[in-house]
Structures are given as C-alpha cells and as structure tokens.
Design a protein around this motif. Structure first.
Motif, PDB file in Angstrom:
ATOM      1  N   GLY A 253       0.835  -1.203   0.000  1.00  0.00           N
ATOM      2  CA  GLY A 253       0.000   0.000   0.000  1.00  0.00           C
ATOM      3  C   GLY A 253       0.866   1.247   0.000  1.00  0.00           C
ATOM      4  O   GLY A 253       1.661   1.476  -0.900  1.00  0.00           O
ATOM      5  N   GLY A 254       0.696   2.079   1.045  1.00  0.00           N
ATOM      6  CA  GLY A 254       1.618   3.185   1.266  1.00  0.00           C
ATOM      7  C   GLY A 254       1.335   4.474   0.540  1.00  0.00           C
ATOM      8  O   GLY A 254       2.200   5.354   0.468  1.00  0.00           O
ATOM      9  N   ASN A 255       0.123   4.661   0.001  1.00  0.00           N
ATOM     10  CA  ASN A 255      -0.157   5.860  -0.784  1.00  0.00           C
ATOM     11  C   ASN A 255      -0.131   7.122   0.064  1.00  0.00           C
ATOM     12  O   ASN A 255       0.311   8.180  -0.387  1.00  0.00           O
ATOM     13  CB  ASN A 255      -1.521   5.730  -1.463  1.00  0.00           C
ATOM     14  N   GLY A 256      -0.592   7.021   1.311  1.00  0.00           N
ATOM     15  CA  GLY A 256      -0.724   8.217   2.136  1.00  0.00           C
ATOM     16  C   GLY A 256      -2.165   8.675   2.162  1.00  0.00           C
ATOM     17  O   GLY A 256      -2.758   8.984   1.124  1.00  0.00           O
ATOM     18  N   LEU A 257      -2.740   8.735   3.353  1.00  0.00           N
ATOM     19  CA  LEU A 257      -4.167   8.945   3.545  1.00  0.00           C
ATOM     20  C   LEU A 257      -4.673  10.266   2.992  1.00  0.00           C
ATOM     21  O   LEU A 257      -5.792  10.360   2.479  1.00  0.00           O
ATOM     22  CB  LEU A 257      -4.464   8.846   5.048  1.00  0.00           C
ATOM     23  N   TYR A 258      -3.836  11.319   3.061  1.00  0.00           N
ATOM     24  CA  TYR A 258      -4.323  12.661   2.749  1.00  0.00           C
ATOM     25  C   TYR A 258      -4.030  13.103   1.318  1.00  0.00           C
ATOM     26  O   TYR A 258      -4.174  14.284   0.997  1.00  0.00           O
ATOM     27  CB  TYR A 258      -3.751  13.654   3.763  1.00  0.00           C
TER      28      TYR A 258
ATOM     29  N   ALA B 201      -4.999  13.378  -2.658  1.00  0.00           N
ATOM     30  CA  ALA B 201      -6.285  13.520  -3.345  1.00  0.00           C
ATOM     31  C   ALA B 201      -6.786  12.186  -3.875  1.00  0.00           C
ATOM     32  O   ALA B 201      -7.995  11.933  -3.913  1.00  0.00           O
ATOM     33  CB  ALA B 201      -6.162  14.528  -4.487  1.00  0.00           C
ATOM     34  N   SER B 202      -5.870  11.312  -4.291  1.00  0.00           N
ATOM     35  CA  SER B 202      -6.262  10.009  -4.816  1.00  0.00           C
ATOM     36  C   SER B 202      -6.717   9.054  -3.721  1.00  0.00           C
ATOM     37  O   SER B 202      -7.302   8.008  -4.003  1.00  0.00           O
ATOM     38  CB  SER B 202      -5.110   9.366  -5.589  1.00  0.00           C
ATOM     39  N   ALA B 203      -6.443   9.419  -2.458  1.00  0.00           N
ATOM     40  CA  ALA B 203      -6.937   8.637  -1.321  1.00  0.00           C
ATOM     41  C   ALA B 203      -8.160   9.367  -0.761  1.00  0.00           C
ATOM     42  O   ALA B 203      -9.213   9.387  -1.401  1.00  0.00           O
ATOM     43  CB  ALA B 203      -5.842   8.459  -0.274  1.00  0.00           C
ATOM     44  N   PHE B 204      -8.031   9.995   0.419  1.00  0.00           N
ATOM     45  CA  PHE B 204      -9.183  10.690   0.998  1.00  0.00           C
ATOM     46  C   PHE B 204      -8.853  12.122   1.389  1.00  0.00           C
ATOM     47  O   PHE B 204      -9.526  12.718   2.224  1.00  0.00           O
ATOM     48  CB  PHE B 204      -9.693   9.925   2.226  1.00  0.00           C
ATOM     49  N   GLY B 205      -7.809  12.678   0.773  1.00  0.00           N
ATOM     50  CA  GLY B 205      -7.449  14.058   1.065  1.00  0.00           C
ATOM     51  C   GLY B 205      -8.213  15.049   0.201  1.00  0.00           C
ATOM     52  O   GLY B 205      -9.043  14.679  -0.636  1.00  0.00           O
ATOM     53  N   PRO B 206      -7.932  16.357   0.366  1.00  0.00           N
ATOM     54  CA  PRO B 206      -8.608  17.384  -0.436  1.00  0.00           C
ATOM     55  C   PRO B 206      -8.371  17.171  -1.934  1.00  0.00           C
ATOM     56  O   PRO B 206      -7.285  16.761  -2.348  1.00  0.00           O
ATOM     57  CB  PRO B 206      -7.952  18.686   0.043  1.00  0.00           C
ATOM     58  N   THR B 207      -9.382  17.467  -2.730  1.00  0.00           N
ATOM     59  CA  THR B 207      -9.297  17.270  -4.185  1.00  0.00           C
ATOM     60  C   THR B 207      -9.098  18.573  -4.948  1.00  0.00           C
ATOM     61  O   THR B 207      -8.980  18.552  -6.172  1.00  0.00           O
ATOM     62  CB  THR B 207     -10.568  16.574  -4.700  1.00  0.00           C
ATOM     63  N   ASP B 208      -9.062  19.686  -4.240  1.00  0.00           N
ATOM     64  CA  ASP B 208      -8.948  20.983  -4.912  1.00  0.00           C
ATOM     65  C   ASP B 208      -7.518  21.507  -4.941  1.00  0.00           C
ATOM     66  O   ASP B 208      -7.278  22.668  -5.284  1.00  0.00           O
ATOM     67  CB  ASP B 208      -9.865  22.012  -4.250  1.00  0.00           C
TER      68      ASP B 208
ATOM     69  N   PRO C 286      -4.227  19.624   3.524  1.00  0.00           N
ATOM     70  CA  PRO C 286      -5.185  19.195   4.553  1.00  0.00           C
ATOM     71  C   PRO C 286      -5.294  20.257   5.650  1.00  0.00           C
ATOM     72  O   PRO C 286      -4.364  21.049   5.864  1.00  0.00           O
ATOM     73  CB  PRO C 286      -4.579  17.895   5.091  1.00  0.00           C
ATOM     74  N   PRO C 287      -6.434  20.308   6.358  1.00  0.00           N
ATOM     75  CA  PRO C 287      -6.575  21.278   7.462  1.00  0.00           C
ATOM     76  C   PRO C 287      -5.463  21.120   8.496  1.00  0.00           C
ATOM     77  O   PRO C 287      -4.812  20.080   8.593  1.00  0.00           O
ATOM     78  CB  PRO C 287      -7.947  20.926   8.059  1.00  0.00           C
TER      79      PRO C 287
ATOM     80  N   GLU D 246     -10.164  18.314  12.147  1.00  0.00           N
ATOM     81  CA  GLU D 246     -10.693  18.754  10.856  1.00  0.00           C
ATOM     82  C   GLU D 246     -10.191  17.862   9.726  1.00  0.00           C
ATOM     83  O   GLU D 246     -10.923  17.579   8.769  1.00  0.00           O
ATOM     84  CB  GLU D 246     -10.319  20.213  10.600  1.00  0.00           C
ATOM     85  N   LYS D 247      -8.933  17.416   9.818  1.00  0.00           N
ATOM     86  CA  LYS D 247      -8.412  16.501   8.803  1.00  0.00           C
ATOM     87  C   LYS D 247      -9.245  15.226   8.769  1.00  0.00           C
ATOM     88  O   LYS D 247      -9.616  14.736   7.700  1.00  0.00           O
ATOM     89  CB  LYS D 247      -6.939  16.169   9.077  1.00  0.00           C
ATOM     90  N   ARG D 248      -9.543  14.702   9.949  1.00  0.00           N
ATOM     91  CA  ARG D 248     -10.295  13.458  10.010  1.00  0.00           C
ATOM     92  C   ARG D 248     -11.736  13.637   9.546  1.00  0.00           C
ATOM     93  O   ARG D 248     -12.286  12.753   8.884  1.00  0.00           O
ATOM     94  CB  ARG D 248     -10.253  12.903  11.431  1.00  0.00           C
ATOM     95  N   LYS D 249     -12.338  14.763   9.847  1.00  0.00           N
ATOM     96  CA  LYS D 249     -13.696  15.028   9.377  1.00  0.00           C
ATOM     97  C   LYS D 249     -13.739  15.047   7.847  1.00  0.00           C
ATOM     98  O   LYS D 249     -14.672  14.520   7.231  1.00  0.00           O
ATOM     99  CB  LYS D 249     -14.196  16.360   9.923  1.00  0.00           C
TER     100      LYS D 249
END
Length: 416
Positions: free
Chosen positions: A213-218, A220-227, A231-232, A237-240
């Motif tokens: 694995g190892g992509n990194g949670l935050y 954009a291709s995972a669950f981070g900001p897409t814009d 991350p906050p 706020e990051k987790r929300k």
C-alpha cells in the motif's frame, strides 16, 4: 479478425496463450486467450503505430461504444497483447495511450482514483508505476480496485524493462470464472451478489514506499482534499474531511445514511455500507462492502469481480480461518491474515474455505502467464478479466495506466 484490423495487425500464436471457452458448451466458440497481435511487418516508426492504433480506437463517427478495439476485446476474452511495438520510454507509452483512447464522445478518459491505498508514482502523462510490493510478494488475481465502487474500466500495462526471471503477469477470464463457479458452487456466486464482499483496506497516514500500500491517507487520490489545497491544520478537521470522502465513496456504491436496512430486496452489502477505524498512530482502516458479481457492460454476462485471491492465499498459508485471524511470524511477533468474508447484517461471515478453494483452482487452471518484452502493451478490460503478478528476480519495470469509457460500467448483478 475484422478486416480493417487485419490490414495492419496480425495475430500471433504464443505458448502462454490458453485455448478457452468463456462459457462451456458444445456450441460455444473456443478462443486463444489472450489475443496476441503485432504489426504485419516491423513497425517503421512510433508515428506509424500511433496512426494504426488510432484507427481501431473510438472515432468521432461512432454511434455507440463499439469501436473496433472494443469489438476486438469482446471477441477475445477482454485482453489484447500488442507486441513488436517501437516503444521504449514512459513518454512513448503515454503517446500510445492517447492514440488508444480515441476520439469523439465514446473516447476513453483517464480514470480518477478515490480512496486508493496503493502508492503509484507518476512516470509520464497518464503513466504510473505498478504496485511497489516486494518482488517476492505474489499479488493474487483481482479485477483492478474491485474493493471499491470506483474502479477503472480499462487497465493498460507497458513493459519498460522485462524481468530477468519470473515476473509474469497472469490474466484470467472473469466471465469464464463465473461460468465455472456458478456450475460447481452456486452458493458462492449467489453470496457474492446478494451478500457482497468485505475488504479491510489499511491506509498509512503518510506515504510509505516499498510496501503493497503506502499511498498516504491525505492524498487527493486517497481521501485528502481534491482541490489542490493542503489538509486542514487540526487533526480533528483533517479526520472530518476524510470521513466525508469515505461516505461519498460509499454512496457511489448505493449506500446512504437513510437506506432501509430491513428491505431484504436490497443486497446486504448495500444496506451495510462502509465502516472505518482510526489507529493511534494516525493510520486508518476502512471497511468496504461491495458486490462480488457485476454484469459486463457490453456482453451482458455476469462476471466475477473481486480481489480475494491474495487474502485467500494468506489465510491458507497461515491457517487463519477462525477469529481473531492471527498467527505467529518467523520473528515471533503476531501477524493477522483476514480471510475473505461475505457481508452480514449482524456480523460479516467468513466464506467457506471449500468455495474459495474452487475459485483458486479455476484461477490457476484458467491462467495465461504473459511473457514480457520491451515495448509490449497489454490492454485489459477490467470487467472481463482478472490479473495477477508472480514473483521475480532482478530488475522489472512494468508501468500502468487506468482509463474509463463514458457510459460504460459493470453494474451489480440483480439479486431480487
């Protein structure tokens, strides 16, 4: 082969091809799987190849999604191995991909990952590295990102450096796999469709190289900001933000907060939705519940659509068929190998080992192990075929690209 294709592309016979009936029966055709083609004479230039691949790709004049390439895939098990191409670099592969995608309203478009835990490093436009799991690690048969409601329609692989030993890419017909399992273990395919499958997906908080694995949670291709924003600042706020994107991903599969969990006409996987658990170190585990059978979008046949092979293999090797699914590693520490599960309303259910044994038997029986040469391109219809990666020694550089076709998706097989 269709005449317009046969003018330039000539089929080849290779030892790794499998003589295959997709659906068994006296009147059913036998194909050589995968189809292997190369130019009828040595390609004079990359420009020639790009022109010819563009001729069989989607055209502005196409009335539907059935380009010549699409018809070629449907007639030959969903996999075409292009050989004898004058492609050497990631940039060459990128140019080939643009021509392969075609033009017009049915042209392929680059796939956008959501919730991706696998680290893929960019090498050129539309070109990424494949899974960074160690060479000794067998990556079992799977439809690309079948763990998620968001997955590509097409996977295209390119050989930059062939492996010195081993390292074959295996392909198996998902349609033939359904046919075999439906006849032998109908409860298995019914469970895949009505109960659905469960996947525990670990996400590292930050990027980690050299692992599966190892992509990194935050990202954009995972669950981070897409814009494009960072991350906050606060952990809360990051987790929300991550949790919002997990819910959005689950909704892409049909789950929503107000779904009627008592309506038994709705598959269990859809009623249950997704779960997640934060770890003390900031990592995250997301539990996906998704269908395990999808209807092929052009052939209108049911297809096994899963990523259970590696999980089955790990459970078999470590004998972790009973909770808590733990085992002792060679260094004495405790490991965990969760076997494949069906979704359940009260608790998820371990799939009977005997059923998984039959899936594994047919994957081995149906496999065609692709031998790589520099410049080879392997086009895989993700709804028609699974793929796997065998271990290797020495250097191996196989690059990947992921694409979708507007209006084409493998919908879950109706169960009601």
């Amino acid at each position: 082969m269709p005449h317009a294709i046969d003018q330039y592309w000539v089929p080849q016979q290779k030892e790794y091809q499998k003589e295959l009936q997709i659906t068994r029966g006296a009147s059913e055709p036998v194909i050589r799987f995968p189809l292997v083609v190369q130019p009828h004479e040595p390609a004079k230039s990359k420009a020639d190849v790009l022109k010819e691949i563009g001729r069989i790709a989607a055209q502005p004049s196409d009335k539907d999604e059935q380009s010549q390439l699409r018809k070629l895939l449907d007639a030959n098990g969903g996999v075409v191995h292009f050989k004898g191409l004058p492609l050497k670099t990631p940039e060459d592969f990128s140019d080939f991909l643009v021509a392969l995608a075609g033009q017009g309203q049915h042209a392929w478009i680059p796939h956008t990952d959501i919730g991706m835990e696998v680290l893929r490093r960019p090498r050129a436009k539309h070109v990424l590295t494949t899974n960074e799991g160690p060479p000794s690690h067998f990556i079992g048969w799977h439809n690309e990102y079948a763990v998620s409601p968001v997955h590509p329609g097409y996977l295209i692989l390119f050989c930059e450096v062939p492996p010195e030993k081993g390292g074959h890419t295996s392909v198996v017909s998902s349609l033939a796999l359904f046919d075999r399992l439906k006849g032998e273990v109908p409860g298995f395919v019914e469970g895949c469709a009505s109960k659905g499958l469960v996947y525990q997906i670990p996400h590292t908080a930050t990027q980690v190289g050299g692992i599966v694995g190892g992509n990194g949670l935050y990202k954009a291709s995972a669950f981070g900001p897409t814009d494009g924003s960072a991350p906050p600042d606060t952990e809360e706020e990051k987790r929300k933000g991550v949790e919002r994107r997990i819910i959005e991903l689950a909704e892409r599969g049909g789950w929503h907060a107000d779904i009627d969990k008592k309506d038994t006409t709705i598959p269990v996987w859809q009623r249950r939705g997704f779960d997640w658990t934060w770890q003390e170190n900031g990592d995250l585990e997301v539990v996906h519940r998704v269908p395990g059978v999808r209807m092929h979008p052009t052939q209108k046949k049911p297809s096994i659509f899963n990523a259970m092979s590696t999980r089955y293999t790990n459970a078999k090797v470590n004998n972790t068929w009973e909770p808590p699914f733990t085992f002792k590693k060679e260094d004495g520490t405790e490991g965990i190998a969760i076997p494949p599960h069906f979704s359940g309303m009260d608790k998820d259910e371990v799939i009977p080992k005997e059923w998984l044994d039959r899936m594994d038997f047919h994957q081995h029986d149906l496999t065609s192990d692709i031998e790589w040469n520099v410049g080879d391109v392997l086009v895989i219809d993700n709804y028609a075929a699974q793929h796997a990666r065998w271990a290797w020694e020495g250097e191996r550089k196989i690059l990947a690209s992921f694409w979708d076709q507007p209006g084409m998706a493998g919908q879950p097989m109706a169960t009601a």
